[in-house]
Design a protein around this motif. Sequence first.
Motif, mmCIF file in Angstrom:
data_model
loop_
_atom_site.group_PDB
_atom_site.id
_atom_site.type_symbol
_atom_site.label_atom_id
_atom_site.label_comp_id
_atom_site.label_asym_id
_atom_site.label_seq_id
_atom_site.Cartn_x
_atom_site.Cartn_y
_atom_site.Cartn_z
ATOM 1 N N SER A 132 0.828 -1.209 0.000
ATOM 2 C CA SER A 132 0.000 0.000 0.000
ATOM 3 C C SER A 132 0.861 1.257 0.000
ATOM 4 O O SER A 132 0.571 2.222 -0.720
ATOM 5 N N ALA A 133 1.939 1.247 0.794
ATOM 6 C CA ALA A 133 2.832 2.405 0.841
ATOM 7 C C ALA A 133 3.522 2.634 -0.495
ATOM 8 O O ALA A 133 3.660 3.777 -0.961
ATOM 9 N N ARG A 134 3.946 1.558 -1.132
ATOM 10 C CA ARG A 134 4.580 1.683 -2.454
ATOM 11 C C ARG A 134 3.620 2.288 -3.467
ATOM 12 O O ARG A 134 4.001 3.177 -4.246
ATOM 13 N N GLN A 135 2.373 1.859 -3.443
ATOM 14 C CA GLN A 135 1.379 2.390 -4.374
ATOM 15 C C GLN A 135 1.064 3.853 -4.074
ATOM 16 O O GLN A 135 0.974 4.674 -4.991
ATOM 17 N N THR A 136 0.914 4.174 -2.795
ATOM 18 C CA THR A 136 0.596 5.546 -2.401
ATOM 19 C C THR A 136 1.711 6.503 -2.794
ATOM 20 O O THR A 136 1.452 7.625 -3.249
ATOM 21 N N MET A 137 2.945 6.070 -2.651
ATOM 22 C CA MET A 137 4.091 6.915 -2.969
ATOM 23 C C MET A 137 4.501 6.801 -4.432
ATOM 24 O O MET A 137 5.456 7.460 -4.855
ATOM 25 N N ASN A 138 3.811 5.951 -5.205
ATOM 26 C CA ASN A 138 4.078 5.786 -6.641
ATOM 27 C C ASN A 138 5.542 5.430 -6.891
ATOM 28 O O ASN A 138 6.257 6.087 -7.638
ATOM 29 N N PHE B 39 10.968 4.749 2.102
ATOM 30 C CA PHE B 39 10.558 4.866 3.505
ATOM 31 C C PHE B 39 11.267 3.817 4.341
ATOM 32 O O PHE B 39 11.860 2.861 3.814
ATOM 33 N N ALA B 40 11.218 4.008 5.649
ATOM 34 C CA ALA B 40 11.707 3.005 6.595
ATOM 35 C C ALA B 40 10.680 2.851 7.702
ATOM 36 O O ALA B 40 10.194 3.842 8.251
ATOM 37 N N LEU B 41 10.347 1.616 8.008
ATOM 38 C CA LEU B 41 9.418 1.287 9.081
ATOM 39 C C LEU B 41 10.228 0.624 10.192
ATOM 40 O O LEU B 41 10.804 -0.443 9.989
ATOM 41 N N VAL B 42 10.271 1.281 11.352
ATOM 42 C CA VAL B 42 11.043 0.785 12.489
ATOM 43 C C VAL B 42 10.069 0.282 13.560
ATOM 44 O O VAL B 42 9.206 1.032 14.017
ATOM 45 N N ILE B 43 10.209 -0.986 13.947
ATOM 46 C CA ILE B 43 9.352 -1.589 14.963
ATOM 47 C C ILE B 43 10.243 -2.153 16.057
ATOM 48 O O ILE B 43 11.135 -2.964 15.782
ATOM 49 N N GLY C 122 15.756 16.056 6.683
ATOM 50 C CA GLY C 122 14.754 16.573 5.759
ATOM 51 C C GLY C 122 13.663 15.592 5.394
ATOM 52 O O GLY C 122 12.940 15.811 4.412
ATOM 53 N N LEU C 123 13.501 14.507 6.169
ATOM 54 C CA LEU C 123 12.466 13.523 5.874
ATOM 55 C C LEU C 123 11.176 13.831 6.637
ATOM 56 O O LEU C 123 11.179 14.560 7.625
ATOM 57 N N CYS C 124 10.090 13.251 6.167
ATOM 58 C CA CYS C 124 8.811 13.356 6.846
ATOM 59 C C CYS C 124 8.707 12.217 7.866
ATOM 60 O O CYS C 124 9.133 11.100 7.596
ATOM 61 N N VAL C 125 8.134 12.515 9.015
ATOM 62 C CA VAL C 125 7.998 11.543 10.092
ATOM 63 C C VAL C 125 6.525 11.402 10.454
ATOM 64 O O VAL C 125 5.842 12.397 10.663
ATOM 65 N N GLN C 126 6.059 10.175 10.499
ATOM 66 C CA GLN C 126 4.679 9.935 10.903
ATOM 67 C C GLN C 126 4.621 9.651 12.402
ATOM 68 O O GLN C 126 5.609 9.257 13.011
ATOM 69 N N PHE D 43 5.790 -2.301 22.314
ATOM 70 C CA PHE D 43 6.431 -2.143 21.003
ATOM 71 C C PHE D 43 5.805 -0.954 20.268
ATOM 72 O O PHE D 43 4.580 -0.793 20.259
ATOM 73 N N LYS D 44 6.671 -0.160 19.646
ATOM 74 C CA LYS D 44 6.232 1.035 18.923
ATOM 75 C C LYS D 44 6.565 0.885 17.433
ATOM 76 O O LYS D 44 7.415 0.081 17.045
ATOM 77 N N VAL D 45 5.896 1.706 16.622
ATOM 78 C CA VAL D 45 6.108 1.711 15.176
ATOM 79 C C VAL D 45 6.391 3.135 14.731
ATOM 80 O O VAL D 45 5.588 4.045 14.971
ATOM 81 N N LEU D 46 7.530 3.333 14.085
ATOM 82 C CA LEU D 46 7.928 4.639 13.563
ATOM 83 C C LEU D 46 8.122 4.529 12.058
ATOM 84 O O LEU D 46 8.750 3.577 11.580
ATOM 85 N N CYS D 47 7.599 5.503 11.316
ATOM 86 C CA CYS D 47 7.798 5.529 9.865
ATOM 87 C C CYS D 47 8.419 6.846 9.450
ATOM 88 O O CYS D 47 7.929 7.923 9.821
ATOM 89 N N ILE D 48 9.510 6.769 8.699
ATOM 90 C CA ILE D 48 10.122 7.954 8.095
ATOM 91 C C ILE D 48 10.068 7.761 6.589
ATOM 92 O O ILE D 48 10.202 6.640 6.096
ATOM 93 N N LYS D 49 9.869 8.871 5.849
ATOM 94 C CA LYS D 49 9.677 8.713 4.407
ATOM 95 C C LYS D 49 10.046 9.976 3.663
ATOM 96 O O LYS D 49 10.193 11.056 4.246
ATOM 97 N N SER D 50 10.172 9.824 2.346
ATOM 98 C CA SER D 50 10.664 10.927 1.513
ATOM 99 C C SER D 50 9.566 11.867 1.061
ATOM 100 O O SER D 50 9.869 12.959 0.574
ATOM 101 N N ALA D 51 8.304 11.490 1.192
ATOM 102 C CA ALA D 51 7.200 12.333 0.701
ATOM 103 C C ALA D 51 6.189 12.592 1.815
ATOM 104 O O ALA D 51 5.921 11.715 2.636
#
Length: 360
Positions: free
Chosen positions: A68-74, A233-237, A287-291, A341-349
Amino acid sequence: MTPLERRIREEIRRDGPISVERYTALCLFDPDYGYYTTRQPFGVEGDFTTSPEISQMFGEMLAAWWVSARQTMNLPDLALVELGPGRGTLMQDMLRTISKLDNGALPDAHLVEASPSLTLVQKEKLKGDDARISWHASPENLPACPLGIVANELFDAIPTAQFVKTEQGWIERTVRIGLADQLEFGIGASRLNERNLPFGHAAQPPGQIYEQAPERLKILKVLAHQIKRHKGFALVIDYGHADSGFGNTLQAVKRQKYAGAFDSPGEADLTSHVDFASLASIARAEGLCVQETMYQGDFLKGCGIEARAQMLKSGAAASTADTIDSALHRLTDASQMGSLFKVLCIKSAPVDLPPLKIPH
């Protein structure tokens, strides 16, 4: 006394007390006697069980989110990357699920693994997979292309330094040989600049511990730099805290039970809680976006793990259904792994990747 303890004692007698960070690094990664370089600790027969080993549902949810993330970020040419792949279980589950979701198509896969023995286990586990799989000893060696990175229970195993609140300031905690000829904690000479401490440090009582993990931040910075340059993106768990704080979280685990940090150096896992706020800060500085950091339980539920559990139970034997329910409870319940346990996502968009959201 373990062979590694003898080596550690020799170093202390020769050079003086060593830092907690150095002690942990030796226990985990000494080339001859280190825990991860000489053992296969994962699973019910090992010292601890990670989420992918608990249930296939964990890897399936991460795969569904990844697609889903790959599709959303094209990003059609996104490479699948896992840091610290353990026995290869998570990668195997993700590749199987991605293939189903993408009509048999598979991305290039890259595993970052520093342990030669675990690399052999992973290659055997993933033998016959149709994906093009490559192994790398370090994240610096990843290809120059869009990367979809997953790191599950990696950062907790990266050694951390500890500092103790004293009348002279925050002094680095060390490991020394005590009067009883036993390894013990002590206080060294290195002082931490108070500008590197989180808010509230002045109010902490004497003896309080603050943990800082420079190597974790270095790895996150490498990932952030590659994502910024090539997209992805990177998903850290991992287990840890969403906000920076204080306290001693260093713990040893052996045969599925907690142990003392000095009980059997090199034969027990040594970990500490991950400071997700510091990781997010590094990503923003690059300079990345953090969710928003989420609880693992909320993340997995948002990905549909409860519906997947019901599907797997449909028509299954009662014992199998009970096993699925038990795994779901362990992965998502707040009393188990769900909130620790936590989930962190960093991404380019700057796009939302549900169930994670960008803070507003």
